[in-house]
Design a protein around this motif. Sequence first.
Motif, PDB file in Angstrom:
ATOM      1  N   GLY A  45       0.996  -0.969   0.016  1.00 55.74           N
ATOM      2  CA  GLY A  45      -0.015  -0.157   0.001  1.00 55.74           C
ATOM      3  C   GLY A  45       0.949   1.292   0.141  1.00 55.74           C
ATOM      4  N   THR A  46       0.597   1.967  -0.810  1.00 52.34           N
ATOM      5  CA  THR A  46       1.681   3.041  -1.421  1.00 52.34           C
ATOM      6  C   THR A  46       1.260   4.596  -1.102  1.00 52.34           C
ATOM      7  N   GLY A  47       2.287   5.244  -0.324  1.00 55.26           N
ATOM      8  CA  GLY A  47       2.038   6.929  -0.149  1.00 55.26           C
ATOM      9  C   GLY A  47       0.873   7.180   0.431  1.00 55.26           C
ATOM     10  N   THR A  48       0.498   6.909   1.382  1.00 56.58           N
ATOM     11  CA  THR A  48      -0.774   7.179   2.048  1.00 56.58           C
ATOM     12  C   THR A  48      -0.619   8.313   3.293  1.00 56.58           C
ATOM     13  N   THR A  49      -1.508   9.143   3.585  1.00 58.65           N
ATOM     14  CA  THR A  49      -1.448  10.029   4.848  1.00 58.65           C
ATOM     15  C   THR A  49      -2.170   9.058   5.720  1.00 58.65           C
ATOM     16  N   GLY A  50      -3.161   8.187   5.497  1.00 58.00           N
ATOM     17  CA  GLY A  50      -3.829   7.234   6.469  1.00 58.00           C
ATOM     18  C   GLY A  50      -3.725   5.813   6.013  1.00 58.00           C
ATOM     19  N   GLU A  51      -4.909   5.212   6.057  1.00 58.83           N
ATOM     20  CA  GLU A  51      -4.984   3.809   5.414  1.00 58.83           C
ATOM     21  C   GLU A  51      -5.017   3.963   3.978  1.00 58.83           C
ATOM     22  N   PRO A  52      -4.439   2.778   3.420  1.00 60.24           N
ATOM     23  CA  PRO A  52      -4.516   2.802   1.987  1.00 60.24           C
ATOM     24  C   PRO A  52      -5.833   2.450   1.681  1.00 60.24           C
ATOM     25  N   SER A  53      -6.535   3.175   0.375  1.00 63.93           N
ATOM     26  CA  SER A  53      -7.884   2.625  -0.084  1.00 63.93           C
ATOM     27  C   SER A  53      -7.576   1.549  -1.383  1.00 63.93           C
ATOM     28  N   GLU A  54      -6.239   1.579  -1.504  1.00 62.87           N
ATOM     29  CA  GLU A  54      -6.026   0.368  -2.638  1.00 62.87           C
ATOM     30  C   GLU A  54      -4.801  -0.439  -2.091  1.00 62.87           C
ATOM     31  N   TRP A  55      -4.728  -1.623  -2.267  1.00 60.22           N
ATOM     32  CA  TRP A  55      -3.476  -2.352  -1.969  1.00 60.22           C
ATOM     33  C   TRP A  55      -3.197  -3.091  -3.417  1.00 60.22           C
ATOM     34  N   LEU A  69       1.325 -13.314 -10.129  1.00 59.66           N
ATOM     35  CA  LEU A  69       0.266 -12.770 -10.333  1.00 59.66           C
ATOM     36  C   LEU A  69       0.196 -11.137  -9.573  1.00 59.66           C
ATOM     37  N   ARG A  70      -0.266 -10.074 -10.315  1.00 58.70           N
ATOM     38  CA  ARG A  70      -0.317  -8.851  -9.704  1.00 58.70           C
ATOM     39  C   ARG A  70      -1.508  -8.447  -9.600  1.00 58.70           C
ATOM     40  N   ILE A  71      -2.407  -8.276  -8.463  1.00 57.50           N
ATOM     41  CA  ILE A  71      -3.892  -8.277  -8.248  1.00 57.50           C
ATOM     42  C   ILE A  71      -3.982  -6.685  -7.550  1.00 57.50           C
ATOM     43  N   ALA A  72      -4.807  -5.711  -8.197  1.00 57.98           N
ATOM     44  CA  ALA A  72      -5.170  -4.616  -7.667  1.00 57.98           C
ATOM     45  C   ALA A  72      -6.133  -4.937  -6.653  1.00 57.98           C
ATOM     46  N   VAL A  73      -6.513  -4.572  -5.382  1.00 52.16           N
ATOM     47  CA  VAL A  73      -7.610  -4.573  -4.437  1.00 52.16           C
ATOM     48  C   VAL A  73      -8.078  -3.118  -3.928  1.00 52.16           C
ATOM     49  N   LYS A  74      -9.096  -2.697  -4.697  1.00 50.67           N
ATOM     50  CA  LYS A  74      -9.374  -1.305  -4.182  1.00 50.67           C
ATOM     51  C   LYS A  74     -10.644  -1.328  -3.344  1.00 50.67           C
ATOM     52  N   MET A  75     -10.900  -0.413  -2.456  1.00 50.48           N
ATOM     53  CA  MET A  75     -12.178  -0.104  -1.882  1.00 50.48           C
ATOM     54  C   MET A  75     -13.257   0.653  -2.992  1.00 50.48           C
ATOM     55  N   GLU A  76     -14.244  -0.093  -3.176  1.00 50.31           N
ATOM     56  CA  GLU A  76     -15.087   0.333  -4.190  1.00 50.31           C
ATOM     57  C   GLU A  76     -16.369   0.447  -3.418  1.00 50.31           C
ATOM     58  N   GLY A  77     -17.041   1.597  -3.087  1.00 49.13           N
ATOM     59  CA  GLY A  77     -18.223   1.717  -2.371  1.00 49.13           C
ATOM     60  C   GLY A  77     -18.049   0.927  -0.811  1.00 49.13           C
ATOM     61  N   PRO A  78     -18.684  -0.002  -0.484  1.00 55.27           N
ATOM     62  CA  PRO A  78     -18.542  -0.437   0.851  1.00 55.27           C
ATOM     63  C   PRO A  78     -17.877  -1.657   0.932  1.00 55.27           C
ATOM     64  N   GLN A  79     -17.207  -2.216  -0.106  1.00 58.10           N
ATOM     65  CA  GLN A  79     -16.366  -3.533  -0.112  1.00 58.10           C
ATOM     66  C   GLN A  79     -15.313  -3.279  -0.958  1.00 58.10           C
TER      67      GLN A  79
END
Length: 225
Positions: A45-55, A69-79
């Motif tokens: 999780g890169t370059g955030t001031t708090g918790e990442p919204s993307e890993w 395998l490279r997998i992007a995991v993003k917060m989208e809405g509630p999940q």
Amino acid sequence: MKKSLLTFVLFSAAAANLQANPEIPRAVAQNFGEAVASGILLLKGTGTTGEPSEWVAFSRDAFRQEEILRIAVKMEGPQWNATASGAGTKVLSPAPSRKIDFSQLRERSADARVVAAKAAALAQTTFASVDYQLAANEDTGSPEWGLALKDETGHEVGFCVVSAVTGALVFQDWTPKIATSTPSADSDGERAAKSVKRTARKAWNWTDKARTETKGFFRELFRRN
């Protein structure tokens, strides 16, 4: 300044339980299956001031062990939602040798940040953002957080390793922003200590090379209808 930053981090940690970590392998499993989720070697999780919204999760391919395998995991809405983002033999080079055992995970990224913030305060170091990494210790297999602490310009001012099992500060290194004008005559012990620190920090330099190598089979394997 140091106290206000630490207070902010401690306050942020309470809210951070909504953000993070066991949810990541769950999202990967939901989209790509348990075999991929159980093969995760590294979370970033890169370059955030708090918790990442993307890993970014890097997983060993269950069918092609030489592939990662490279997998992007993003917060989208509630999940959290996981999507394919690359694959190949050199996507992550070098790569951790052990898979992350998420069943051992007790300390989340927010908890590790609090530990690092306390260490930074004691070291009289301020930081503005954090790059997170989660990987298994090469010797013990125990999951650990590596946190690169950066100032407002993106310069790394400190690096901490925190046990994701116990929350203990395993390693710390603080880099002065301004080097001394005249080199000091280090003792053998000081030189050895610096060498240990350089080696420990280098061990966390897993380089993401997804942009330079993306295999066609990966796009086919995870093609969306």
